[in-house]
Design a protein around this motif. Sequence first.
Motif, short mmCIF file in Angstrom:
data_model
loop_
_atom_site.label_atom_id
_atom_site.label_comp_id
_atom_site.label_asym_id
_atom_site.label_seq_id
_atom_site.Cartn_x
_atom_site.Cartn_y
_atom_site.Cartn_z
N LYS A 40 -19.86 7.33 11.75
CA LYS A 40 -19.81 6.16 12.62
C LYS A 40 -18.42 5.53 12.63
N THR A 41 -17.62 5.80 11.60
CA THR A 41 -16.29 5.18 11.52
C THR A 41 -15.24 6.18 12.00
N LEU A 42 -15.09 6.27 13.29
CA LEU A 42 -14.11 7.19 13.88
C LEU A 42 -12.97 6.34 14.44
N ILE A 43 -12.10 5.85 13.56
CA ILE A 43 -11.13 4.84 13.97
C ILE A 43 -9.78 5.46 14.36
N ASN A 44 -9.16 6.19 13.44
CA ASN A 44 -7.82 6.72 13.71
C ASN A 44 -7.81 8.24 13.66
N LYS A 45 -7.07 8.82 14.58
CA LYS A 45 -6.84 10.26 14.49
C LYS A 45 -5.87 10.53 13.32
N ILE A 46 -5.94 11.73 12.80
CA ILE A 46 -5.02 12.12 11.73
C ILE A 46 -3.98 13.03 12.38
N ASP A 47 -2.90 12.40 12.87
CA ASP A 47 -1.93 13.22 13.61
C ASP A 47 -0.48 12.75 13.46
N HIS A 48 -0.26 11.76 12.57
CA HIS A 48 1.12 11.28 12.37
C HIS A 48 1.63 11.68 11.00
N PRO A 49 2.51 12.69 10.94
CA PRO A 49 3.04 13.08 9.63
C PRO A 49 3.89 11.95 9.03
N PRO A 50 4.08 11.91 7.71
CA PRO A 50 3.58 12.88 6.74
C PRO A 50 2.08 12.73 6.49
N PHE A 51 1.52 13.80 5.96
CA PHE A 51 0.10 13.82 5.63
C PHE A 51 -0.07 13.69 4.11
N ASP A 90 0.83 -1.20 0.00
CA ASP A 90 0.00 0.00 0.00
C ASP A 90 0.87 1.25 0.00
N ARG A 91 1.94 1.20 0.80
CA ARG A 91 2.82 2.38 0.92
C ARG A 91 3.53 2.63 -0.40
N ASP A 92 3.98 1.55 -1.06
CA ASP A 92 4.65 1.70 -2.35
C ASP A 92 3.68 2.28 -3.38
N PHE A 93 2.44 1.78 -3.35
CA PHE A 93 1.42 2.25 -4.30
C PHE A 93 1.18 3.74 -4.09
N LEU A 94 1.05 4.14 -2.81
CA LEU A 94 0.77 5.55 -2.53
C LEU A 94 1.94 6.43 -2.97
N GLU A 95 3.17 5.97 -2.71
CA GLU A 95 4.33 6.78 -3.14
C GLU A 95 4.34 6.95 -4.66
N GLY A 96 3.87 5.91 -5.36
CA GLY A 96 3.76 6.03 -6.83
C GLY A 96 2.78 7.11 -7.22
N LEU A 97 1.66 7.17 -6.49
CA LEU A 97 0.65 8.20 -6.78
C LEU A 97 1.20 9.59 -6.46
N VAL A 98 2.04 9.67 -5.41
CA VAL A 98 2.67 10.96 -5.08
C VAL A 98 3.59 11.37 -6.23
N LEU A 99 4.37 10.40 -6.74
CA LEU A 99 5.29 10.71 -7.85
C LEU A 99 4.52 11.16 -9.09
N MET A 100 3.33 10.56 -9.30
CA MET A 100 2.52 10.93 -10.48
C MET A 100 1.74 12.22 -10.25
N GLY A 101 1.80 12.76 -9.03
CA GLY A 101 1.11 14.02 -8.75
C GLY A 101 -0.37 13.84 -8.42
N GLN A 102 -0.82 12.59 -8.25
CA GLN A 102 -2.24 12.38 -7.94
C GLN A 102 -2.51 12.49 -6.44
N VAL A 103 -1.48 12.32 -5.64
CA VAL A 103 -1.59 12.49 -4.19
C VAL A 103 -0.54 13.51 -3.77
N VAL A 104 -0.94 14.43 -2.89
CA VAL A 104 -0.02 15.46 -2.40
C VAL A 104 0.45 15.05 -1.01
N LYS A 105 1.78 15.10 -0.78
CA LYS A 105 2.36 14.65 0.48
C LYS A 105 3.06 15.84 1.15
N ALA A 106 2.91 15.97 2.47
CA ALA A 106 3.57 17.07 3.17
C ALA A 106 3.91 16.64 4.59
N ASP A 107 4.95 17.26 5.15
CA ASP A 107 5.40 16.90 6.50
C ASP A 107 4.59 17.56 7.60
#
Length: 154
Positions: free
Chosen positions: A70-81, A15-32
């Motif tokens: 109803k799906t409140l599972i994980n907080k969004i607080d661990h960078p990168p975002f 999953d992480r490799d796939f997401l990094e590919g999307l970041v490289l393609m500009g479809q996902v924006v990543k920030a610290d």
Amino acid sequence: MYSIADDDFSTLQEDRDFLEGLVLMGQVVKADSLDELARLLDLDPVLLNTAIADYNRSVEAQNDPRFHRKTLINKIDHPPFYATAKTVTVHHTLGGVEINERTQVLNSQKQPIPHLFAAGEVTGGIHGANRLGGNSFPDCIVFGRIAGTEAARN
Ligand SMILES: Cc1cc2nc3c(=O)[nH]c(=O)nc-3n(C[C@H](O)[C@H](O)[C@H](O)COP(=O)(O)OP(=O)(O)OC[C@H]3O[C@@H](n4cnc5c(N)ncnc54)[C@H](O)[C@@H]3O)c2cc1C
């Protein structure tokens, strides 16, 4: 709108490799940081930080008074975002020509039009007024095979 996730989005390396590919393609924006994410997305950083803080409070309280999620599972607080732009698209069109069980296309008097067969999204009525997710492929395959057989027989 944007779908926003943090570093805890998945523990699977694929999953992480796939997401990094999307970041490289500009479809996902990543920030610290969320401020940096807001800058990259041209959003107001105060509004973005407030929205994420509200969401995190809802996860802690297991209660979302604003949106009643109803799906409140994980907080969004661990960078990168990560942010993915979301937009409205056509997923399926329910309208189309009417067919019978042999995939013959029917005219307005419900009579088969000779030598005309149809299957898939060009047909209408198969799924009623709404389609269950995943049911289009079986529709296309089942009626596609029947249409092919009928057309070959013709
Ligand atoms: C983002 C998205 C996700 C989806 N996910 C799912 C899912 O998980 N499960 C599911 O069951 N369904 C899903 N669907 C729906 C499903 O993909 C479609 O309903 C299905 O692919 C329709 O197949 P079809 O062969 O009838 O039509 P299409 O796949 O639209 O094929 C029609 C073909 O005809 C061609 N064509 C058009 N005009 C002409 C012309 N004049 N001459 C020659 N060729 C022409 C087009 O280029 C196209 O290749 C999804 C749809 C979308 C958009």
